[in-house]
Design a protein around this motif. Structure first.
Motif, PDB file in Angstrom:
ATOM      1  N   GLN A 179      -0.244  -7.897  -9.880  1.00 17.58           N
ATOM      2  CA  GLN A 179      -0.859  -9.000 -10.603  1.00 17.58           C
ATOM      3  C   GLN A 179      -0.520 -10.312  -9.901  1.00 17.58           C
ATOM      4  OE1 GLN A 179      -2.843  -8.868 -13.494  1.00 17.58           O
ATOM      5  NE2 GLN A 179      -2.844  -6.679 -13.037  1.00 17.58           N
ATOM      6  N   ALA A 180      -1.372 -11.285 -10.078  1.00 16.92           N
ATOM      7  CA  ALA A 180      -1.098 -12.610  -9.527  1.00 16.92           C
ATOM      8  C   ALA A 180       0.266 -13.087 -10.015  1.00 16.92           C
ATOM      9  CB  ALA A 180      -2.185 -13.592  -9.942  1.00 16.92           C
ATOM     10  N   GLY A 181       1.024 -13.681  -9.087  1.00 20.72           N
ATOM     11  CA  GLY A 181       2.377 -14.111  -9.398  1.00 20.72           C
ATOM     12  C   GLY A 181       3.438 -13.085  -9.056  1.00 20.72           C
ATOM     13  N   GLY A 182       3.011 -11.871  -8.751  1.00 23.53           N
ATOM     14  CA  GLY A 182       3.946 -10.814  -8.425  1.00 23.53           C
ATOM     15  C   GLY A 182       4.419 -10.870  -6.982  1.00 23.53           C
ATOM     16  N   SER A 183       5.221  -9.869  -6.609  1.00 17.51           N
ATOM     17  CA  SER A 183       5.818  -9.820  -5.272  1.00 17.51           C
ATOM     18  C   SER A 183       5.636  -8.449  -4.641  1.00 17.51           C
ATOM     19  CB  SER A 183       7.318 -10.134  -5.343  1.00 17.51           C
ATOM     20  OG  SER A 183       7.555 -11.433  -5.835  1.00 17.51           O
ATOM     21  N   LEU A 184       5.592  -8.441  -3.328  1.00 17.53           N
ATOM     22  CA  LEU A 184       5.607  -7.222  -2.547  1.00 17.53           C
ATOM     23  C   LEU A 184       6.429  -7.461  -1.292  1.00 17.53           C
ATOM     24  CD1 LEU A 184       1.876  -6.001  -2.623  1.00 17.53           C
ATOM     25  CD2 LEU A 184       3.839  -4.827  -3.631  1.00 17.53           C
ATOM     26  N   ARG A 185       7.003  -6.384  -0.756  1.00 14.22           N
ATOM     27  CA  ARG A 185       7.741  -6.483   0.504  1.00 14.22           C
ATOM     28  C   ARG A 185       7.144  -5.481   1.475  1.00 14.22           C
ATOM     29  NH1 ARG A 185      13.850  -4.644   2.047  1.00 14.22           N
ATOM     30  NH2 ARG A 185      14.385  -6.356   3.462  1.00 14.22           N
ATOM     31  N   LEU A 186       6.563  -5.999   2.534  1.00 18.78           N
ATOM     32  CA  LEU A 186       5.988  -5.151   3.564  1.00 18.78           C
ATOM     33  C   LEU A 186       7.027  -4.858   4.627  1.00 18.78           C
ATOM     34  CD1 LEU A 186       2.493  -6.835   4.078  1.00 18.78           C
ATOM     35  CD2 LEU A 186       3.211  -5.181   2.344  1.00 18.78           C
ATOM     36  N   SER A 187       6.961  -3.645   5.193  1.00 15.65           N
ATOM     37  CA  SER A 187       7.869  -3.248   6.262  1.00 15.65           C
ATOM     38  C   SER A 187       7.064  -2.779   7.462  1.00 15.65           C
ATOM     39  CB  SER A 187       8.777  -2.106   5.800  1.00 15.65           C
ATOM     40  OG  SER A 187       9.576  -2.499   4.711  1.00 15.65           O
ATOM     41  N   CYS A 188       7.619  -2.992   8.634  1.00  9.54           N
ATOM     42  CA  CYS A 188       6.986  -2.561   9.870  1.00  9.54           C
ATOM     43  C   CYS A 188       8.055  -1.947  10.762  1.00  9.54           C
ATOM     44  CB  CYS A 188       6.314  -3.736  10.559  1.00  9.54           C
ATOM     45  SG  CYS A 188       5.652  -3.364  12.198  1.00  9.54           S
ATOM     46  N   GLN A 204      10.856   4.183  19.002  1.00 10.73           N
ATOM     47  CA  GLN A 204       9.530   4.282  18.401  1.00 10.73           C
ATOM     48  C   GLN A 204       8.591   3.323  19.110  1.00 10.73           C
ATOM     49  OE1 GLN A 204       9.513   4.263  14.172  1.00 10.73           O
ATOM     50  NE2 GLN A 204       7.382   3.670  14.027  1.00 10.73           N
ATOM     51  N   ASP A 205       7.541   3.862  19.733  1.00 18.53           N
ATOM     52  CA  ASP A 205       6.658   3.050  20.543  1.00 18.53           C
ATOM     53  C   ASP A 205       5.342   2.799  19.831  1.00 18.53           C
ATOM     54  OD1 ASP A 205       5.193   3.205  23.824  1.00 18.53           O
ATOM     55  OD2 ASP A 205       6.130   1.553  22.749  1.00 18.53           O
ATOM     56  N   GLU A 206       5.392   2.606  18.548  1.00 15.66           N
ATOM     57  CA  GLU A 206       4.214   2.284  17.774  1.00 15.66           C
ATOM     58  C   GLU A 206       4.638   1.463  16.573  1.00 15.66           C
ATOM     59  OE1 GLU A 206       2.360   5.766  16.189  1.00 15.66           O
ATOM     60  OE2 GLU A 206       4.194   6.503  15.281  1.00 15.66           O
ATOM     61  N   LEU A 207       3.650   0.848  15.940  1.00 21.85           N
ATOM     62  CA  LEU A 207       3.903   0.022  14.777  1.00 21.85           C
ATOM     63  C   LEU A 207       3.434   0.773  13.540  1.00 21.85           C
ATOM     64  CD1 LEU A 207       2.564  -3.288  16.317  1.00 21.85           C
ATOM     65  CD2 LEU A 207       4.959  -2.703  15.937  1.00 21.85           C
ATOM     66  N   VAL A 208       4.301   0.883  12.547  1.00 18.36           N
ATOM     67  CA  VAL A 208       3.958   1.595  11.321  1.00 18.36           C
ATOM     68  C   VAL A 208       4.247   0.678  10.135  1.00 18.36           C
ATOM     69  CG1 VAL A 208       4.362   3.616   9.899  1.00 18.36           C
ATOM     70  CG2 VAL A 208       4.530   3.797  12.399  1.00 18.36           C
ATOM     71  N   GLU A 209       3.185   0.223   9.491  1.00 16.45           N
ATOM     72  CA  GLU A 209       3.329  -0.668   8.352  1.00 16.45           C
ATOM     73  C   GLU A 209       3.388   0.122   7.050  1.00 16.45           C
ATOM     74  OE1 GLU A 209       0.345  -2.729  11.239  1.00 16.45           O
ATOM     75  OE2 GLU A 209       0.701  -0.714  10.433  1.00 16.45           O
ATOM     76  N   SER A 210       4.114  -0.422   6.071  1.00 18.75           N
ATOM     77  CA  SER A 210       4.195   0.186   4.748  1.00 18.75           C
ATOM     78  C   SER A 210       4.531  -0.886   3.721  1.00 18.75           C
ATOM     79  CB  SER A 210       5.241   1.304   4.725  1.00 18.75           C
ATOM     80  OG  SER A 210       6.518   0.779   4.996  1.00 18.75           O
ATOM     81  N   GLY A 211       4.424  -0.528   2.445  1.00 16.42           N
ATOM     82  CA  GLY A 211       4.840  -1.425   1.379  1.00 16.42           C
ATOM     83  C   GLY A 211       3.719  -2.118   0.624  1.00 16.42           C
ATOM     84  N   GLY A 212       2.501  -1.913   1.041  1.00 15.24           N
ATOM     85  CA  GLY A 212       1.384  -2.542   0.348  1.00 15.24           C
ATOM     86  C   GLY A 212       1.160  -1.912  -1.017  1.00 15.24           C
ATOM     87  N   GLY A 213       0.267  -2.511  -1.792  1.00 11.55           N
ATOM     88  CA  GLY A 213      -0.040  -1.988  -3.111  1.00 11.55           C
ATOM     89  C   GLY A 213      -0.857  -2.976  -3.911  1.00 11.55           C
ATOM     90  N   SER A 214      -0.967  -2.710  -5.201  1.00  8.61           N
ATOM     91  CA  SER A 214      -1.708  -3.586  -6.110  1.00  8.61           C
ATOM     92  C   SER A 214      -0.735  -4.261  -7.061  1.00  8.61           C
ATOM     93  CB  SER A 214      -2.728  -2.777  -6.909  1.00  8.61           C
ATOM     94  OG  SER A 214      -3.713  -2.226  -6.075  1.00  8.61           O
TER      95      SER A 214
END
Length: 120
Positions: A13-22, A1-11
């Motif tokens: 609340q403060a104090g919460g968690s997210l995991r982004l992937s590339c 794969q010769d490109e960067l594809v980001e995912s995992g964002g969202g909305s």
């Protein structure tokens, strides 16, 4: 794969968690560093976290130290950004990018990005 594809964002609340992937397999093998940068409309892009692809050394902006963790998966095809204890000031478009050096200004444009919104 010769490109960067980001995912995992969202909305969250403060104090919460997210995991982004590339997804970035071919680019990881050609790059010395992979990083996550973020940008808010009207402001300059800000470096958040970087990892040396050759050994796993990690680097963080002071604003996210102790809350964010960058990592490579065991197959070295995906870059992750684990974001914990999120704050409203973390709201931004997050981009995965590659660089030959650790300087934030040397990182490329990245992919299309993934939006992170943190509500207070």
């Amino acid at each position: 794969q010769d490109e960067l594809v980001e995912s995992g964002g969202g909305s969250v609340q403060a104090g919460g968690s997210l995991r982004l992937s590339c997804a970035a397999s071919e680019i990881i093998y050609r790059s010395n560093y992979m990083g996550w940068l973020r940008q808010v409309p009207g402001k300059e892009r800000e470096g958040v976290a970087a990892i040396w692809t050759g050994g796993g050394n990690t680097y963080y902006a002071d604003s996210v130290k102790g809350r964010f963790t960058i990592s490579l998966d065991s197959t070295r095809t995906t870059v992750y950004l684990q974001m914990d204890n999120l704050k409203p000031e973390d709201t931004a478009m997050y981009y995965c990018a590659a660089s030959r050096s650790r300087r934030w200004e040397d990182f490329g444009a990245g992919g299309q990005g993934t939006q992170v919104t943190v509500d207070s």
